[in-house]
Write a protein that holds these residues in place. Structure first.
Motif, PDB file in Angstrom:
ATOM      1  N   PHE A 191      57.652  49.704  86.922  1.00 60.95           N
ATOM      2  CA  PHE A 191      58.753  50.566  86.487  1.00 60.95           C
ATOM      3  C   PHE A 191      59.044  50.369  84.998  1.00 60.95           C
ATOM      4  O   PHE A 191      59.179  51.343  84.251  1.00 60.95           O
ATOM      5  N   LEU A 192      59.152  49.114  84.575  1.00 58.05           N
ATOM      6  CA  LEU A 192      59.449  48.842  83.166  1.00 58.05           C
ATOM      7  C   LEU A 192      58.393  49.427  82.239  1.00 58.05           C
ATOM      8  O   LEU A 192      58.725  50.017  81.204  1.00 58.05           O
ATOM      9  N   THR A 193      57.126  49.267  82.591  1.00 57.14           N
ATOM     10  CA  THR A 193      56.082  49.803  81.724  1.00 57.14           C
ATOM     11  C   THR A 193      56.056  51.330  81.758  1.00 57.14           C
ATOM     12  O   THR A 193      55.730  51.953  80.756  1.00 57.14           O
ATOM     13  N   SER A 194      56.430  51.924  82.892  1.00 55.82           N
ATOM     14  CA  SER A 194      56.501  53.394  82.944  1.00 55.82           C
ATOM     15  C   SER A 194      57.621  53.914  82.050  1.00 55.82           C
ATOM     16  O   SER A 194      57.564  55.044  81.580  1.00 55.82           O
ATOM     17  N   GLU A 195      58.619  53.077  81.813  1.00 54.35           N
ATOM     18  CA  GLU A 195      59.733  53.421  80.918  1.00 54.35           C
ATOM     19  C   GLU A 195      59.440  53.028  79.470  1.00 54.35           C
ATOM     20  O   GLU A 195      60.333  53.056  78.624  1.00 54.35           O
ATOM     21  N   LYS A 196      58.189  52.630  79.206  1.00 52.24           N
ATOM     22  CA  LYS A 196      57.735  52.236  77.867  1.00 52.24           C
ATOM     23  C   LYS A 196      58.437  50.980  77.344  1.00 52.24           C
ATOM     24  O   LYS A 196      58.551  50.782  76.135  1.00 52.24           O
ATOM     25  N   ARG A 197      58.874  50.121  78.241  1.00 56.57           N
ATOM     26  CA  ARG A 197      59.447  48.839  77.848  1.00 56.57           C
ATOM     27  C   ARG A 197      58.315  47.863  77.546  1.00 56.57           C
ATOM     28  O   ARG A 197      57.239  47.942  78.140  1.00 56.57           O
ATOM     29  N   VAL A 198      58.529  46.958  76.622  1.00 50.64           N
ATOM     30  CA  VAL A 198      57.523  45.941  76.290  1.00 50.64           C
ATOM     31  C   VAL A 198      57.749  44.776  77.237  1.00 50.64           C
ATOM     32  O   VAL A 198      58.645  43.963  77.054  1.00 50.64           O
ATOM     33  N   ALA A 199      56.940  44.742  78.293  1.00 49.96           N
ATOM     34  CA  ALA A 199      57.130  43.767  79.367  1.00 49.96           C
ATOM     35  C   ALA A 199      55.833  43.032  79.648  1.00 49.96           C
ATOM     36  O   ALA A 199      54.743  43.512  79.322  1.00 49.96           O
ATOM     37  N   ALA A 200      55.975  41.881  80.274  1.00 46.85           N
ATOM     38  CA  ALA A 200      54.830  41.112  80.774  1.00 46.85           C
ATOM     39  C   ALA A 200      55.216  40.574  82.145  1.00 46.85           C
ATOM     40  O   ALA A 200      56.400  40.503  82.480  1.00 46.85           O
ATOM     41  N   ALA A 201      54.203  40.210  82.917  1.00 41.50           N
ATOM     42  CA  ALA A 201      54.465  39.665  84.246  1.00 41.50           C
ATOM     43  C   ALA A 201      53.656  38.399  84.461  1.00 41.50           C
ATOM     44  O   ALA A 201      52.511  38.295  84.042  1.00 41.50           O
ATOM     45  N   GLY A 202      54.275  37.453  85.107  1.00 45.98           N
ATOM     46  CA  GLY A 202      53.626  36.238  85.596  1.00 45.98           C
ATOM     47  C   GLY A 202      53.788  36.243  87.100  1.00 45.98           C
ATOM     48  O   GLY A 202      54.920  36.204  87.591  1.00 45.98           O
ATOM     49  N   LEU A 203      52.696  36.349  87.822  1.00 43.87           N
ATOM     50  CA  LEU A 203      52.765  36.586  89.261  1.00 43.87           C
ATOM     51  C   LEU A 203      52.044  35.501  90.051  1.00 43.87           C
ATOM     52  O   LEU A 203      50.860  35.231  89.813  1.00 43.87           O
ATOM     53  N   ILE A 204      52.746  34.896  91.000  1.00 40.10           N
ATOM     54  CA  ILE A 204      52.158  33.945  91.929  1.00 40.10           C
ATOM     55  C   ILE A 204      51.904  34.716  93.218  1.00 40.10           C
ATOM     56  O   ILE A 204      52.820  35.354  93.758  1.00 40.10           O
ATOM     57  N   PRO A 205      50.690  34.701  93.734  1.00 41.32           N
ATOM     58  CA  PRO A 205      50.408  35.472  94.962  1.00 41.32           C
ATOM     59  C   PRO A 205      51.316  35.044  96.111  1.00 41.32           C
ATOM     60  O   PRO A 205      51.612  33.861  96.257  1.00 41.32           O
ATOM     61  N   PRO A 206      51.746  36.038  96.908  1.00 47.14           N
ATOM     62  CA  PRO A 206      52.587  35.697  98.073  1.00 47.14           C
ATOM     63  C   PRO A 206      51.797  34.940  99.131  1.00 47.14           C
ATOM     64  O   PRO A 206      50.601  34.947  99.155  1.00 47.14           O
ATOM     65  N   ASP A 252      56.326  34.581  98.059  1.00 46.15           N
ATOM     66  CA  ASP A 252      56.938  35.304  99.176  1.00 46.15           C
ATOM     67  C   ASP A 252      58.440  35.499  99.041  1.00 46.15           C
ATOM     68  O   ASP A 252      59.009  36.380  99.674  1.00 46.15           O
ATOM     69  N   ARG A 253      59.078  34.629  98.277  1.00 44.53           N
ATOM     70  CA  ARG A 253      60.537  34.730  98.150  1.00 44.53           C
ATOM     71  C   ARG A 253      60.977  34.364  96.738  1.00 44.53           C
ATOM     72  O   ARG A 253      60.226  33.744  95.983  1.00 44.53           O
ATOM     73  N   VAL A 254      62.194  34.735  96.429  1.00 38.90           N
ATOM     74  CA  VAL A 254      62.756  34.421  95.110  1.00 38.90           C
ATOM     75  C   VAL A 254      63.080  32.934  95.080  1.00 38.90           C
ATOM     76  O   VAL A 254      63.709  32.408  95.993  1.00 38.90           O
ATOM     77  N   GLU A 255      62.622  32.274  94.032  1.00 38.04           N
ATOM     78  CA  GLU A 255      62.888  30.845  93.860  1.00 38.04           C
ATOM     79  C   GLU A 255      63.675  30.632  92.574  1.00 38.04           C
ATOM     80  O   GLU A 255      63.508  31.366  91.603  1.00 38.04           O
ATOM     81  N   ARG A 256      64.522  29.624  92.586  1.00 40.27           N
ATOM     82  CA  ARG A 256      65.297  29.295  91.386  1.00 40.27           C
ATOM     83  C   ARG A 256      64.437  28.499  90.407  1.00 40.27           C
ATOM     84  O   ARG A 256      63.780  27.546  90.799  1.00 40.27           O
ATOM     85  N   LEU A 257      64.483  28.923  89.155  1.00 34.31           N
ATOM     86  CA  LEU A 257      63.783  28.185  88.103  1.00 34.31           C
ATOM     87  C   LEU A 257      64.779  27.275  87.401  1.00 34.31           C
ATOM     88  O   LEU A 257      65.992  27.503  87.442  1.00 34.31           O
ATOM     89  N   HIS A 258      64.263  26.261  86.745  1.00 39.62           N
ATOM     90  CA  HIS A 258      65.124  25.333  86.012  1.00 39.62           C
ATOM     91  C   HIS A 258      65.884  26.111  84.936  1.00 39.62           C
ATOM     92  O   HIS A 258      65.284  26.873  84.165  1.00 39.62           O
ATOM     93  N   PRO A 259      67.210  25.952  84.861  1.00 39.99           N
ATOM     94  CA  PRO A 259      68.009  26.691  83.875  1.00 39.99           C
ATOM     95  C   PRO A 259      67.539  26.502  82.438  1.00 39.99           C
ATOM     96  O   PRO A 259      67.630  27.417  81.627  1.00 39.99           O
ATOM     97  N   ALA A 260      67.009  25.333  82.096  1.00 41.07           N
ATOM     98  CA  ALA A 260      66.548  25.091  80.723  1.00 41.07           C
ATOM     99  C   ALA A 260      65.363  25.988  80.377  1.00 41.07           C
ATOM    100  O   ALA A 260      65.227  26.427  79.231  1.00 41.07           O
TER     101      ALA A 260
END
Length: 90
Positions: free
Chosen positions: A75-90, A41-49
């Motif tokens: 958007f990234l994939t529509s721009e032909k960028r090589v991207a992946a997503a890791g998604l946690i449901p809200p 549901d919100r942006v969370e900080r990940l460990h800097p390492a």
């Protein structure tokens, strides 16, 4: 037996995101340019390492709430960028 990285796809919250849980993304071919992580549901900080380790592998990481992460990934994939997503449901 050969050494194979263990991959843990079981991420229930942003607290579970670790070097190990992201190891699959480092194995993808072709190598991804950017990994979009949706932390619920919100942006969370990940460990800097964790972020540093991905950058050292040549992978940029974008952390967003999951709805925006989905939009960014699309958007990234529509721009032909090589991207992946890791998604946690809200």
């Amino acid at each position: 037996p050969s050494s194979v990285p263990s991959v843990s796809p079981q991420v229930g919250s942003y607290r579970d995101i670790s070097r190990e849980s992201l190891s699959l993304f480092r194995l993808l071919e072709p190598q991804i340019e950017i990994l979009v992580l949706g932390t619920g549901d919100r942006v969370e900080r990940l460990h800097p390492a964790v972020l540093k380790q991905m950058r050292e592998c040549g992978i940029a990481v974008e952390v967003q709430d999951t709805p925006n992460a989905c939009a960014t990934f699309n958007f990234l994939t529509s721009e032909k960028r090589v991207a992946a997503a890791g998604l946690i449901p809200p």
